[in-house]
Design a protein around this motif. Structure first.
Motif, mmCIF file in Angstrom:
data_model
loop_
_atom_site.group_PDB
_atom_site.id
_atom_site.type_symbol
_atom_site.label_atom_id
_atom_site.label_comp_id
_atom_site.label_asym_id
_atom_site.label_seq_id
_atom_site.Cartn_x
_atom_site.Cartn_y
_atom_site.Cartn_z
ATOM 1 N N SER A 51 -8.543 -4.359 -0.116
ATOM 2 C CA SER A 51 -9.453 -3.574 -0.953
ATOM 3 C C SER A 51 -10.411 -2.735 -0.121
ATOM 4 C CB SER A 51 -10.246 -4.492 -1.886
ATOM 5 O OG SER A 51 -11.114 -5.343 -1.141
ATOM 6 N N GLN A 74 -2.008 -0.948 -4.200
ATOM 7 C CA GLN A 74 -3.029 0.011 -3.802
ATOM 8 C C GLN A 74 -2.421 1.339 -3.366
ATOM 9 O OE1 GLN A 74 -5.898 -1.662 -1.163
ATOM 10 N NE2 GLN A 74 -6.899 0.276 -0.706
ATOM 11 N N ILE A 120 0.855 -1.177 0.000
ATOM 12 C CA ILE A 120 0.000 0.000 0.000
ATOM 13 C C ILE A 120 0.898 1.235 0.000
ATOM 14 C CG2 ILE A 120 -1.635 1.381 1.342
ATOM 15 C CD1 ILE A 120 -3.002 -1.088 2.229
#
Length: 238
Positions: free
Chosen positions: A153, A126, A100
């Motif tokens: 997610s 992400q 991330i």
């Protein structure tokens, strides 16, 4: 633009598919101009996004080993800008869906796709945009979380990552803020780290031989940076 060192040149050629150095230079300059129009930061002006700082860190190989050995490894890149360090870690073996990245502006991540000629499908790590000093985005107050595997997610803020992150990379961030802000950020970032042995926070920042203020001229204005020496920096994290 002083060019790329050999490891960075090879990396950018592989990542962009642009093999001719002159073409690559023009591409990098074009993205830099777009980014500087969005956010006139010194790291963009000086092409800091072309430096592979993460791989130059002495703990980097240990971090990559964590990615191989951990059951659900998670790497967080704080202040990622265009995502060059995260992409380097992926190129060196860190699982692409277990990263991330975060920065203040979504535009940085979007320009990262332009720079590396990728898409959210071809590079599915992400990104979440947010302000490190907004407690709804990042706070040192831990939340009660289940120990089931985290669904990345569903992550909407860094607060969703409390106690979940295997490795946190943070470079060229802390010296941008006041002493009080740095202390607050240390507490908040530490709360994200997993309790699993070996979990690590690593990076590099501007420092001084003795703790104090470094004053620099940037774009016609004076900037004071609160810098630490090794002893005071370690104490800050205790």
């Amino acid at each position: 633009y002083g060019g790329l060192d050999p490891p960075a040149l090879e990396f950018f050629q592989q990542q962009t598919g642009i093999t001719e150095e002159d073409d690559l230079k023009r591409h990098i300059l074009a993205v830099q101009a777009k980014a500087f129009a969005v956010a006139p930061y010194n790291c963009i002006y000086t092409f800091g996004f072309t430096k592979l700082r993460i791989s130059q860190h002495p703990k980097y190989q240990s971090v990559l080993q964590l990615g191989r050995d951990s059951r659900n490894p998670l790497l967080l890149d704080l202040g990622c800008c265009f995502g060059n360090d995260a992409r380097k870690a992926v190129a060196d073996g860190w699982p692409i869906t277990r990263i991330i990245c975060t920065d203040l502006r979504q535009e940085f991540w979007d320009l990262g796709h332009v720079l590396f000629r990728s898409t959210p499908t071809s590079f599915p790590s992400q990104f979440i945009a947010g302000d490190f000093f907004d407690p709804t985005f990042l706070s040192s107050e831990s939340r009660l979380t289940s120990r089931s595997p985290l669904d990345l997610s569903s992550v909407a803020s860094l607060n969703d990552l409390h106690g979940e992150v295997t490795a946190i990379h943070a470079s060229s961030i802390f010296h941008l803020f006041s002493a009080e802000q740095q202390a607050s950020l240390v507490r908040a970032v530490a709360a994200l780290l997993s309790p699993v042995p070996g979990s690590i926070i690593f990076g590099a920042h501007v420092g001084l031989p003795k703790k104090g203020i470094m004053r620099e001229e940037m774009f016609g204005r004076t900037v004071d940076m609160h810098c630490y020496d090794p002893e005071s920096w370690n104490k800050l994290w205790e």
